[in-house]
Each structure stands twice: as C-alpha cells, then as structure tokens.
Design a protein around this motif. Structure first.
Motif, PDB file in Angstrom:
ATOM      1  N   GLY A  41       0.808  -1.214   0.000  1.00  0.00           N
ATOM      2  CA  GLY A  41       0.000   0.000   0.000  1.00  0.00           C
ATOM      3  C   GLY A  41       0.834   1.255   0.000  1.00  0.00           C
ATOM      4  O   GLY A  41       0.382   2.318  -0.454  1.00  0.00           O
ATOM      5  N   LEU A  42       2.062   1.179   0.502  1.00  0.00           N
ATOM      6  CA  LEU A  42       2.965   2.330   0.504  1.00  0.00           C
ATOM      7  C   LEU A  42       3.720   2.458  -0.811  1.00  0.00           C
ATOM      8  O   LEU A  42       3.862   3.562  -1.358  1.00  0.00           O
ATOM      9  CB  LEU A  42       3.965   2.183   1.664  1.00  0.00           C
ATOM     10  CG  LEU A  42       5.224   3.060   1.601  1.00  0.00           C
ATOM     11  CD1 LEU A  42       4.874   4.494   1.950  1.00  0.00           C
ATOM     12  CD2 LEU A  42       6.303   2.539   2.538  1.00  0.00           C
ATOM     13  N   LEU A  43       4.216   1.338  -1.350  1.00  0.00           N
ATOM     14  CA  LEU A  43       5.124   1.391  -2.486  1.00  0.00           C
ATOM     15  C   LEU A  43       4.458   1.872  -3.776  1.00  0.00           C
ATOM     16  O   LEU A  43       5.060   2.626  -4.545  1.00  0.00           O
ATOM     17  CB  LEU A  43       5.755   0.016  -2.729  1.00  0.00           C
ATOM     18  CG  LEU A  43       6.913  -0.375  -1.810  1.00  0.00           C
ATOM     19  CD1 LEU A  43       7.421  -1.757  -2.171  1.00  0.00           C
ATOM     20  CD2 LEU A  43       8.041   0.644  -1.910  1.00  0.00           C
ATOM     21  N   ILE A  44       3.225   1.439  -4.034  1.00  0.00           N
ATOM     22  CA  ILE A  44       2.595   1.814  -5.294  1.00  0.00           C
ATOM     23  C   ILE A  44       2.414   3.330  -5.403  1.00  0.00           C
ATOM     24  O   ILE A  44       2.811   3.938  -6.405  1.00  0.00           O
ATOM     25  CB  ILE A  44       1.273   1.053  -5.492  1.00  0.00           C
ATOM     26  CG1 ILE A  44       1.573  -0.428  -5.757  1.00  0.00           C
ATOM     27  CG2 ILE A  44       0.465   1.631  -6.646  1.00  0.00           C
ATOM     28  CD1 ILE A  44       0.354  -1.299  -5.926  1.00  0.00           C
ATOM     29  N   PRO A  45       1.821   4.018  -4.379  1.00  0.00           N
ATOM     30  CA  PRO A  45       1.762   5.486  -4.481  1.00  0.00           C
ATOM     31  C   PRO A  45       3.141   6.131  -4.508  1.00  0.00           C
ATOM     32  O   PRO A  45       3.345   7.133  -5.210  1.00  0.00           O
ATOM     33  CB  PRO A  45       0.982   5.885  -3.224  1.00  0.00           C
ATOM     34  CG  PRO A  45       0.247   4.668  -2.808  1.00  0.00           C
ATOM     35  CD  PRO A  45       1.121   3.522  -3.190  1.00  0.00           C
ATOM     36  N   LEU A  46       4.107   5.576  -3.748  1.00  0.00           N
ATOM     37  CA  LEU A  46       5.450   6.151  -3.713  1.00  0.00           C
ATOM     38  C   LEU A  46       6.109   6.080  -5.086  1.00  0.00           C
ATOM     39  O   LEU A  46       6.663   7.075  -5.589  1.00  0.00           O
ATOM     40  CB  LEU A  46       6.310   5.426  -2.674  1.00  0.00           C
ATOM     41  CG  LEU A  46       7.790   5.835  -2.619  1.00  0.00           C
ATOM     42  CD1 LEU A  46       7.923   7.292  -2.203  1.00  0.00           C
ATOM     43  CD2 LEU A  46       8.559   4.921  -1.657  1.00  0.00           C
ATOM     44  N   VAL A  47       6.062   4.910  -5.716  1.00  0.00           N
ATOM     45  CA  VAL A  47       6.673   4.741  -7.033  1.00  0.00           C
ATOM     46  C   VAL A  47       5.959   5.603  -8.066  1.00  0.00           C
ATOM     47  O   VAL A  47       6.594   6.189  -8.961  1.00  0.00           O
ATOM     48  CB  VAL A  47       6.657   3.254  -7.441  1.00  0.00           C
ATOM     49  CG1 VAL A  47       7.014   3.080  -8.906  1.00  0.00           C
ATOM     50  CG2 VAL A  47       7.627   2.463  -6.568  1.00  0.00           C
ATOM     51  N   THR A  48       4.637   5.719  -7.963  1.00  0.00           N
ATOM     52  CA  THR A  48       3.885   6.584  -8.888  1.00  0.00           C
ATOM     53  C   THR A  48       4.363   8.023  -8.769  1.00  0.00           C
ATOM     54  O   THR A  48       4.564   8.716  -9.771  1.00  0.00           O
ATOM     55  CB  THR A  48       2.376   6.502  -8.586  1.00  0.00           C
ATOM     56  OG1 THR A  48       1.945   5.149  -8.691  1.00  0.00           O
ATOM     57  CG2 THR A  48       1.584   7.337  -9.577  1.00  0.00           C
ATOM     58  N   THR A  49       4.566   8.485  -7.535  1.00  0.00           N
ATOM     59  CA  THR A  49       5.021   9.866  -7.318  1.00  0.00           C
ATOM     60  C   THR A  49       6.449  10.062  -7.800  1.00  0.00           C
ATOM     61  O   THR A  49       6.762  11.037  -8.495  1.00  0.00           O
ATOM     62  CB  THR A  49       4.919  10.220  -5.820  1.00  0.00           C
ATOM     63  OG1 THR A  49       3.564  10.072  -5.387  1.00  0.00           O
ATOM     64  CG2 THR A  49       5.377  11.647  -5.570  1.00  0.00           C
ATOM     65  N   THR A 106      16.142   5.455   0.491  1.00  0.00           N
ATOM     66  CA  THR A 106      16.321   5.618  -0.952  1.00  0.00           C
ATOM     67  C   THR A 106      15.072   6.175  -1.615  1.00  0.00           C
ATOM     68  O   THR A 106      13.949   5.898  -1.183  1.00  0.00           O
ATOM     69  CB  THR A 106      16.678   4.271  -1.607  1.00  0.00           C
ATOM     70  OG1 THR A 106      16.889   4.470  -3.008  1.00  0.00           O
ATOM     71  CG2 THR A 106      15.551   3.257  -1.427  1.00  0.00           C
ATOM     72  N   ASN A 107      15.299   6.980  -2.645  1.00  0.00           N
ATOM     73  CA  ASN A 107      14.240   7.408  -3.565  1.00  0.00           C
ATOM     74  C   ASN A 107      14.543   6.921  -4.976  1.00  0.00           C
ATOM     75  O   ASN A 107      13.919   7.386  -5.937  1.00  0.00           O
ATOM     76  CB  ASN A 107      14.099   8.934  -3.552  1.00  0.00           C
ATOM     77  CG  ASN A 107      13.393   9.429  -2.309  1.00  0.00           C
ATOM     78  OD1 ASN A 107      12.490   8.780  -1.801  1.00  0.00           O
ATOM     79  ND2 ASN A 107      13.823  10.581  -1.803  1.00  0.00           N
ATOM     80  N   SER A 108      15.508   6.027  -5.088  1.00  0.00           N
ATOM     81  CA  SER A 108      15.892   5.492  -6.388  1.00  0.00           C
ATOM     82  C   SER A 108      14.990   4.322  -6.758  1.00  0.00           C
ATOM     83  O   SER A 108      14.856   3.358  -5.994  1.00  0.00           O
ATOM     84  CB  SER A 108      17.352   5.024  -6.356  1.00  0.00           C
ATOM     85  OG  SER A 108      17.655   4.225  -7.469  1.00  0.00           O
ATOM     86  N   LEU A 109      14.370   4.404  -7.928  1.00  0.00           N
ATOM     87  CA  LEU A 109      13.502   3.315  -8.373  1.00  0.00           C
ATOM     88  C   LEU A 109      14.287   2.022  -8.537  1.00  0.00           C
ATOM     89  O   LEU A 109      13.794   0.941  -8.197  1.00  0.00           O
ATOM     90  CB  LEU A 109      12.826   3.692  -9.694  1.00  0.00           C
ATOM     91  CG  LEU A 109      11.764   4.790  -9.614  1.00  0.00           C
ATOM     92  CD1 LEU A 109      11.226   5.094 -11.004  1.00  0.00           C
ATOM     93  CD2 LEU A 109      10.629   4.383  -8.694  1.00  0.00           C
ATOM     94  N   ARG A 202       6.737   6.923   5.616  1.00  0.00           N
ATOM     95  CA  ARG A 202       7.332   5.602   5.421  1.00  0.00           C
ATOM     96  C   ARG A 202       7.371   4.778   6.709  1.00  0.00           C
ATOM     97  O   ARG A 202       8.122   3.807   6.815  1.00  0.00           O
ATOM     98  CB  ARG A 202       8.738   5.730   4.841  1.00  0.00           C
ATOM     99  CG  ARG A 202       8.777   6.441   3.505  1.00  0.00           C
ATOM    100  CD  ARG A 202      10.070   6.194   2.779  1.00  0.00           C
ATOM    101  NE  ARG A 202      10.226   7.108   1.642  1.00  0.00           N
ATOM    102  CZ  ARG A 202      11.116   6.955   0.680  1.00  0.00           C
ATOM    103  NH1 ARG A 202      11.933   5.929   0.708  1.00  0.00           N
ATOM    104  NH2 ARG A 202      11.212   7.817  -0.311  1.00  0.00           N
ATOM    105  N   ALA A 203       6.569   5.172   7.683  1.00  0.00           N
ATOM    106  CA  ALA A 203       6.525   4.398   8.926  1.00  0.00           C
ATOM    107  C   ALA A 203       6.096   2.961   8.672  1.00  0.00           C
ATOM    108  O   ALA A 203       6.460   2.048   9.418  1.00  0.00           O
ATOM    109  CB  ALA A 203       5.572   5.067   9.915  1.00  0.00           C
ATOM    110  N   GLY A 204       5.325   2.745   7.588  1.00  0.00           N
ATOM    111  CA  GLY A 204       4.918   1.394   7.235  1.00  0.00           C
ATOM    112  C   GLY A 204       6.112   0.499   6.957  1.00  0.00           C
ATOM    113  O   GLY A 204       6.046  -0.724   7.178  1.00  0.00           O
TER     114      GLY A 204
END
Length: 479
Positions: A41-49, A106-109, A202-204
């Motif tokens: 639930g965290l990664l999909i919105p994060l990667v989209t952004t 990291t913010n690297s895809l 990113r607490a998740g």
C-alpha cells in the motif's frame, strides 16, 4: 492472481489453535502478512510519485515480484529439502527485515526494485518451508484444516493490511510520539535519528521490518527439527524447466490450449488494471464513495485512492472464493468462466471511460469477484476434463501461463501506456492545450485497448471450450 479454494466446512480449527507450536507458526504468517500488505500500500503510491505517474514504473514492482517465482520455483523445493525448514524460515525473516529497512533510505527506483526482488526471493523460500513444516507440528488428520487456515490467513492479512493501514500507522505514530516525549536517554540515542522515518509516511516500512522480526521470534520459539531425510541433488539446470516442459506439453492438447490461451489473453489485458489502472485512478478520478465517505476508516483509505482500489479488489476476490464454489454445481463451468471474462472486459471499458471514483470502486469489487471466478472454474474445468495422471503437468502449465502473461502485461502494456500518454500530451500541447485538462488521457486509451484483449479472450474461449454439464460436488471439492 489466482485464488485457491479450500473446503473449510469440516475444518478442525479448535485442536489446531490449541496446538501451541502450530499457533506460533500461524501467528508468524499472520503478522508478516499484514506487514507485507502495508508496504504494498505504501510502495505503489510512492513509485507513482517518484516516477511522475509512469505506468511502467508501477509495473516494475509487479515484474520484480513475479520474476523470482518464474525463474527459480523449479528448484526451490529441492533447496528447501537441504536445510532445516525452521532455520531456513528464520533466516528468510531476518533477511526480509533488513532488506525492508533499506526502503527508508532511498528514492531510487532501481534500488527499490532491487530490494523488492530480493525480498520476493526470500519469500519464495519461506513459503514452501512453512508448508513443509506443518506436518511436523499437527496430526495427519489436521493437515488439510491447517492448509485451509493458512489460505484464510493470507486473505485476512491482505484485507487487514490494506483496509486498516491508515489506522495501524496512526496507532504506531501515537506510540512513537509517547515514547519520544518520555525523553529517556536510551530512547533518544536509538530512536532520535530515526524519528523522521518513524513518524513520516514511510513508517509502514518500519512496521513491516518489525513484523518480520516478530515472525522470526515466533518461529524461533517452535521446538522442532524439520529436515527431509534424504535431500535430492541440487541442480541448477532445474531453472525454467517447468516452464519449458509446460509449453511443450500443450502442443498436443487443443482444448486445453484453448483454455490457457483464454487465460493468457485475459491476464495480459487485465494485468493493466494494476500498472495503468492505478495511474488512471490517481490522475483522472474524482469524488468519493457514497455512504462509505462517512466512515473514518474509509475516509483515510480514500485519501490514498490506489490503496483503496486494491481493497475493493481484495474484497471481491474473497466474496468470489466464498460464493462461486456453490454455483459450480448449478451452472455450466463454461458459462461461469466465460461470463467472468466477459464481465471483466466490459467492466474495464466502463472503468476506462469513467471519471467517478465510486464507479471505479464498484468495478474493482466486480473485478476481484471475476478473478476468483476464473480461478475456481478454471481449476474445476481441468479436474473434470483431464485424467488424474496428467493433472500435475496441466496445473504446472496453468501456473506458468499465469506468470508469463502477467509478466508480459507489465513489461509490454505498461510501456505502451506511457508511450500513448506521451503522444497525446505532445499532440495537445502543440494545439496550446494543457494535457491535464484533456479527457482522453493516455491511461484511458491504454485501458480501452487492453479491454479488447480481455474481450478477445472471452471470444476465444467461447469458440474453443467444449460445453459440459455442471460440476458435481465431488469434482468441485477435488478442484
């Protein structure tokens, strides 16, 4: 994407849950499962952004999750037999806990994909080790019930991890703030530098890492030695063997090939629901869901619309797994199977054309139900049309087709979506129009094209499958 169907009507849950060793294994699976879905639930919105709304970037998550099982599943069982299953599970949990923490920094895809890939590899070894450990913990007559409870636990952890993610993270943040306000020297030294991660979005990630630590602790507390008496020879040539044998096997079986082609086309088109569909949800849909908007839990979920869509899909899959087995004895399997494919394809058209969030939510619920229907009816169809000595290879072929189709959907359809989106943006910019104000966006057009694949799958199934009587209760149970 498939959903196993287990007959739980005669399950003996009482003795299982009173068995302390099995109860610890069950709690281990439940806790780590919730953590896994928190991170999804965290990664999909994060990667989209991070990618600026790229469908290919979202598809990348699914690709790196599918690749390990596609490449390595053939020899995982052999590898598991070489080691004590309990020790292997603990090692996998520790590895996943450490890998998860890497997502904090990291913010690297590319790094995110690498971490997800390695975590999926660890899970690939953890799950068969868990299944192989069960016979060491329960009586023989309770093994079927234990497997059924394991499946139910997977569904429950998925629903809790997605639906209660906001509440879980809010409770975690409240606990962290209370501890930090205590101003204890040890806490300040240990948690002070990590406070932004512990209190941020990113607490998740931290919770997921903790879930693996708790899972490892539960497994560590189980006193058992579980290793196969004679481990088979470890052979790297097993990599990809199931895939090669499965497609070779299909050459001589026309009807079965028709079933698998239908499944392949449906998944290639339907897989775009994850990669392109979630981008469509974030960019193009407005409004809320009537009645549910009044509930605090759902208001939190609506704030993360992509996660909310996954919740509706999950609810639909659970509903389908409960309802469809009861329909297999009343309706022809082909009617259920092709009906599910047709409804899914038609629903994708409505989903692509819609701008209302509640319509997309209804479609997600229907889509989940259709996915469960495809799994139940497809498995039952194989059981009643294929002799027992061939079923193992057929189900291996079906599993291989599912993995390859999803991989192709992510690797091909998602980039097409990005190309279509870029072409439309360039075209409207040349006309002096803001792309954000154009109704026919790239994700919409790509979803419409993908829906034609699903509808083509329904037509292929109608032409290729032989219609038979409804399945009996015994045949449905065998499936």
């Amino acid at each position: 994407m498939t959903a196993a169907v287990v007959d739980l009507s005669n399950a003996r849950y009482g003795p299982l849950l009173r068995n302390s060793r099995f109860r610890r294994l069950w709690l281990s699976q439940f806790v780590s499962g919730i953590g896994d879905w928190l991170v999804i639930g965290l990664l999909i919105p994060l990667v989209t952004t991070l990618s600026g709304g790229s469908a290919s970037a979202v598809a990348g998550i699914m690709i790196v999750k599918i690749l390990p099982s596609l490449l390595l599943s053939s020899f995982v069982g052999v590898f598991v037999d070489w080691f004590d299953r309990r020790v292997l599970m603990i090692a996998c949990d520790v590895a996943r806990a450490l890998l998860t923490l890497g997502l904090l920094f990291t913010n690297s895809l590319a790094v995110i994909y690498a971490i997800v890939f390695l975590m999926e590899m660890a899970s690939l070894f953890f799950n068969p080790a868990k299944s192989a450990l069960v016979p060491y913990l329960v009586d023989e007559e309770d093994i079927a019930a234990a497997n059924g409870l394991s499946y139910t636990t997977q569904q429950a952890s998925m629903l809790i991890g997605l639906t209660a993610s906001g509440a879980i993270l809010a409770a975690f943040e409240a606990i962290v703030r209370t501890v930090l306000r205590a101003k204890l020297p040890v806490v300040d030294a240990l948690a002070g530098p990590l406070a932004p991660a512990l209190l941020g979005p990113r607490a998740g990630v931290v919770l997921n890492s903790l879930s693996f630590v708790i899972s490892a602790a539960f497994v560590l507390s189980i006193r058992v030695r579980a290793r196969a008496g004679e481990a088979r020879r470890f052979d790297l040539t097993l990599i990809g063997r199931d895939l090669r044998e499965s497609f070779s096997f299909l050459k001589e079986r026309v009807e079965l090939r028709g079933l698998l082609v239908t499944v392949a086309l449906a998944l290639m088109g339907g897989g775009s629901l994850i990669s392109v569909g979630l981008v469509h949800v974030q960019r193009n849909l407005v409004g809320g869901v009537p009645f549910l908007d009044r509930i605090e839990l759902f208001r939190r979920l609506i704030a993360a619309p992509q996660t909310f869509m996954l919740v509706f899909i999950a609810f639909g899959m659970v509903a389908g797994a409960l309802i469809v087995p009861r329909l297999t004895g009343r309706l022809p399997l082909q009617a259920l199977f092709l009906g599910a494919v047709s409804v899914f394809g038609a629903g994708m058209v409505v989903f692509a054309l819609s701008s209302a969030y509640w319509i997309a939510a209804v479609f997600a619920l229907v889509a989940g139900f259709c996915i469960a229907t495809l799994s139940v009816t497809g498995n039952t169809y194989v059981v009643i049309t294929v002799s027992d000595e061939l079923r193992g290879r057929v189900f291996t072929a079906l599993d291989a087709v599912i993995r390859v189709s999803l991989l192709l959907s992510m690797a091909v359809v998602a980039p097409i979506g990005d190309l279509v989106n870029a072409a439309i943006a360039a075209l409207v910019k040349a006309q002096g129009v803001d792309p954000a104000r154009v109704w026919l966006s790239g994700p919409r057009l790509t979803l419409l094209l993908a829906s034609t694949l699903v509808l083509a799958a329904a037509w292929n199934g109608y032409r290729r499958l032989e219609w038979r009587r409804p399945a009996s209760a015994e045949e449905a149970a065998d499936a």
